[in-house]
Each structure stands twice: as structure tokens, then as C-alpha cells.
Design a protein around this motif. Sequence first.
Motif, mmCIF file in Angstrom:
data_model
loop_
_atom_site.group_PDB
_atom_site.id
_atom_site.type_symbol
_atom_site.label_atom_id
_atom_site.label_comp_id
_atom_site.label_asym_id
_atom_site.label_seq_id
_atom_site.Cartn_x
_atom_site.Cartn_y
_atom_site.Cartn_z
ATOM 1 N N LEU A 14 0.775 -1.269 0.038
ATOM 2 C CA LEU A 14 -0.107 -0.005 0.013
ATOM 3 C C LEU A 14 0.870 1.457 0.144
ATOM 4 O O LEU A 14 0.787 2.190 -0.730
ATOM 5 C CB LEU A 14 -0.987 -0.054 1.318
ATOM 6 N N LEU A 15 1.933 1.087 0.475
ATOM 7 C CA LEU A 15 2.903 1.818 0.900
ATOM 8 C C LEU A 15 3.536 2.324 -1.182
ATOM 9 O O LEU A 15 4.014 3.689 -1.517
ATOM 10 C CB LEU A 15 4.381 1.691 2.112
ATOM 11 N N LEU A 16 3.891 1.353 -1.609
ATOM 12 C CA LEU A 16 4.347 1.887 -2.583
ATOM 13 C C LEU A 16 3.485 2.136 -3.785
ATOM 14 O O LEU A 16 3.855 2.675 -5.036
ATOM 15 C CB LEU A 16 5.221 0.031 -2.948
ATOM 16 N N ALA A 17 2.129 1.812 -3.087
ATOM 17 C CA ALA A 17 1.106 2.703 -4.204
ATOM 18 C C ALA A 17 0.800 3.587 -4.036
ATOM 19 O O ALA A 17 0.545 4.358 -5.130
ATOM 20 C CB ALA A 17 -0.431 1.310 -4.365
ATOM 21 N N SER A 18 1.164 4.065 -2.910
ATOM 22 C CA SER A 18 1.247 5.925 -2.841
ATOM 23 C C SER A 18 2.388 6.659 -3.268
ATOM 24 O O SER A 18 2.173 7.461 -4.468
ATOM 25 C CB SER A 18 1.634 5.765 -1.027
ATOM 26 N N SER A 19 3.439 5.892 -4.007
ATOM 27 C CA SER A 19 4.206 6.070 -4.410
ATOM 28 C C SER A 19 4.118 6.154 -5.958
ATOM 29 O O SER A 19 4.513 7.566 -6.711
ATOM 30 C CB SER A 19 5.504 5.687 -4.188
ATOM 31 N N LEU A 20 3.790 5.560 -6.288
ATOM 32 C CA LEU A 20 2.966 5.508 -7.634
ATOM 33 C C LEU A 20 1.687 6.202 -8.303
ATOM 34 O O LEU A 20 2.288 7.120 -9.283
ATOM 35 C CB LEU A 20 2.385 3.952 -8.368
ATOM 36 N N PHE A 21 0.891 5.649 -7.817
ATOM 37 C CA PHE A 21 -0.573 6.798 -7.906
ATOM 38 C C PHE A 21 -0.045 8.261 -7.164
ATOM 39 O O PHE A 21 -0.572 8.824 -8.174
ATOM 40 C CB PHE A 21 -1.702 6.403 -7.119
ATOM 41 N N LEU A 22 0.618 8.956 -6.518
ATOM 42 C CA LEU A 22 0.758 10.234 -6.218
ATOM 43 C C LEU A 22 1.837 11.004 -6.960
ATOM 44 O O LEU A 22 1.629 12.134 -7.004
ATOM 45 C CB LEU A 22 1.060 10.648 -4.945
ATOM 46 N N THR A 23 2.754 9.469 -7.105
ATOM 47 C CA THR A 23 4.119 10.412 -8.484
ATOM 48 C C THR A 23 2.798 10.328 -10.090
ATOM 49 O O THR A 23 3.908 11.844 -10.352
ATOM 50 C CB THR A 23 4.895 9.423 -8.519
ATOM 51 N N LEU A 24 1.945 9.329 -10.021
ATOM 52 C CA LEU A 24 1.219 9.383 -11.288
ATOM 53 C C LEU A 24 0.798 11.208 -11.500
ATOM 54 O O LEU A 24 0.583 11.799 -12.721
ATOM 55 C CB LEU A 24 0.315 8.382 -11.862
ATOM 56 N N GLY A 25 0.073 11.480 -10.403
ATOM 57 C CA GLY A 25 -0.873 12.760 -10.303
ATOM 58 C C GLY A 25 0.188 14.266 -10.523
ATOM 59 O O GLY A 25 -0.096 14.895 -11.336
#
Length: 402
Positions: A14-25
Amino acid sequence: MLAALRHYPASVNLLLASSLFLTLGRAITLPYLVIYLSSNFTLGISEIGMIVGSALMVGSLLSLYGGYLTDKMSSYKLILCFTGFFFIGFVGMCVTGRLWLFFLFLVSFNFAYSVIDIVVKAAFGKLLPVAEQSRVFSVRYTLINIGYAVGPFIGAGLAHWNMKLPFLVSAALGLGFFVVYGICGDRKLSSADPANVPVSFLAVGRILLKDYRLVCFTVGGMLSAVVFGQFTAYISQYLVTTSTAEFTYQVISSVVAVNAAVVICLQYFVGKHISHRYLNQWLTAGFSLFLMGVVGFALSTTVLHWALAVAIFTLGEIIVFPAEYMFIDRIAPTHLRGMYYGAQNLSNLGGALGPVLCGFALASQPAHFMFYMLAAFIVGGGCFYLLGASYSRRHDQPSSTR
């Protein structure tokens, strides 16, 4: 990499997902800020540069306090709180017609992104053994680069329809992660140690300044970030000065694509082999590749030459980034891990200064002087990194071996 993701607990994924989706944003909107500010606020290029650069610098400086909060508060609450600021920042930039408010919302989003970055890195040190950390940092950096590779293309399509759409989609990604993390996040996750006596922010700052290893890595990070923090920006500046707009576009398109491809294909494979034991050798190899890449930039005359040079440059990037994360995590006391990562984030100041320094160099010196200057920053940054790593190795040895 997929096998590693299946191996990690849900809280890490879930923490790794934060890096992907917030960086994408972030990547969906940032490339179009210049156009948006120019069309909506009728600003010149120099004024836009000051606004965007200042917001990045202020966000980086504030992130040091975010590191302090990481050591004092629940990671779950911090991630939710600053994901909320991330969402509000993009919505605010989209709806406001006042420049000063736009600047505040831009700072809010940069500050939120920096603090979440610190919280995630500190949480990895809490959730995973040392042997797994180089691998998870490599996975995270790969996901971040996937976001930066895909985001601008999504943003271009959205901006074609309406310039406000990239802001709204970035806000939606922040809101979506806020909801998911609010429901599925680990409420017990925290980097804070309740057994430690509360210490003021200024007192912690004085402790950090006394750590020679951290000071060396922070200075080294700022110097080297001048070179790799915004390398597409100074390459654009150089090419606009020395060639045609069409050639500049061809080179930048190739550079961005090659950089993303090398990171996505090789980051995890290389990063999982980086170890504390040979940290000096890895750092030397990484900075040598940076230097070779910059020499390649200076000698490049065709798109193929630029692509090969940036491939070498990117190999240095995928070595240095996981190595510096591992080093900071190793030297950071458990109760100050957030502050140590916050200090490391000050390297973003170097990234913000890079295009400014290169602009001055191109305006006042022969064009190739810029590459001599960048090479000097690489050598200086590498020396500080190696000083910090060498001191750390001596410091960590048992007294009987000294």
C-alpha cells in the motif's frame, strides 16, 4: 519485481502504491504548469520560473519539519493528512484566479508530496529487515519512474481537451488514494517511539548538524542534484541555445523515453544487488557513470549520441538513488529516522537550482562551459558522499578493530 511485491505484506504494498499514484498525479500536471501559468495569469517565462522554483524550494525546506512530525506522530494519520493536502493543492490551483493563492496551493502540494515521501521511506525501515531494504527502495523508485514516464502523456491528452483537466485528474488520484488508505491502511503503523523523551524541533536540528555523516550526504546530495535533479531542463536550455527547436524536441523526446526505459527495465535488477558492505564501491561506480554521461552530453551531435549518453547517465542514477536511501536508513537513529530523511530531501534544493545555474552559465559563458560546471558538481557531490560513507564505515567498526 512482481514476485517481490507478492512477497511483501499488504502494508508495504500500500505504501508502494502511494508512490506510484501520487507520483502519477504529480507527473500529469507539472509539465503543463508553465503553459497554464502563462495562459491564465499572463506571466513571462522568468516569472513562471521563479514561482515554480520557489514553490519547490519552500516545499523542500518545509519537509524538514515533516520529517520531525514523522518521528512524533502516527504514520497512518500523517499519510491521510498530507494526502488531503495533496488533493486540496490541486483543487485549489484549478479553481483560484489569484496568483498568490495559486502559489500557496502549489507549495501545499509540493510539501504534501515531500512529507509522504519521508513517511513512506521511514516506514520501510520499520516494516522490513535491512536485507530487504535495497530491494524495496528499488521497487519504489521503479514505480515512481513509471509514474513520471506515463503521467506526461496522460496530461497531454487531458490538456488538449481542457487545461484544467490535468489538475482535476491529479486531485482525483489523491482523493482516491486517501479513501483507499483510510479504509485499508495500517492504523498502528508509526515511526515514532513513545519511549523517547519529547525533543523540540530546534534541538533535533542541532543533533542532525553534529552528525558528520549526515552533513556530508546532505551537501553531497544537494551538489549532485544540480546535475541529475532536473537534467531534462538544462539539456533543453543547452539545445535551445546551440541548435534548432525541432532538433531540441527530437532530443528531449528521446532522452525522456530512454531514461524511463532504462530505469523501468534495470532499476530493480541493479538495486537489489546493492549492499551496505560495498557501498563505497557502488557510489564510486554511480558517480563515475554520471560523469561519463555528462561528458557524453558535451560530445553529442546526433539524437543517437544523446540517447546513448543519457542511458549511461541513467545507470548512475539507478545506482546512487537506492544507495543513498540505504545509507541514510543505516545511520539514522530509530527515533530520528524521519528527520534524517527530511534532511536528505534538502537535496531537492540542488535540483531546483540546476536550471538557474545552467541558465546563467549559458548566458555568460561559451555553451560547453555548462558541462564543465556540471562535471565539477558531480565530482564535489561524489567526494562528499564518499567522505560520509567512509566515516560511517570507520564509525561502525567495533572498537577492537580500530
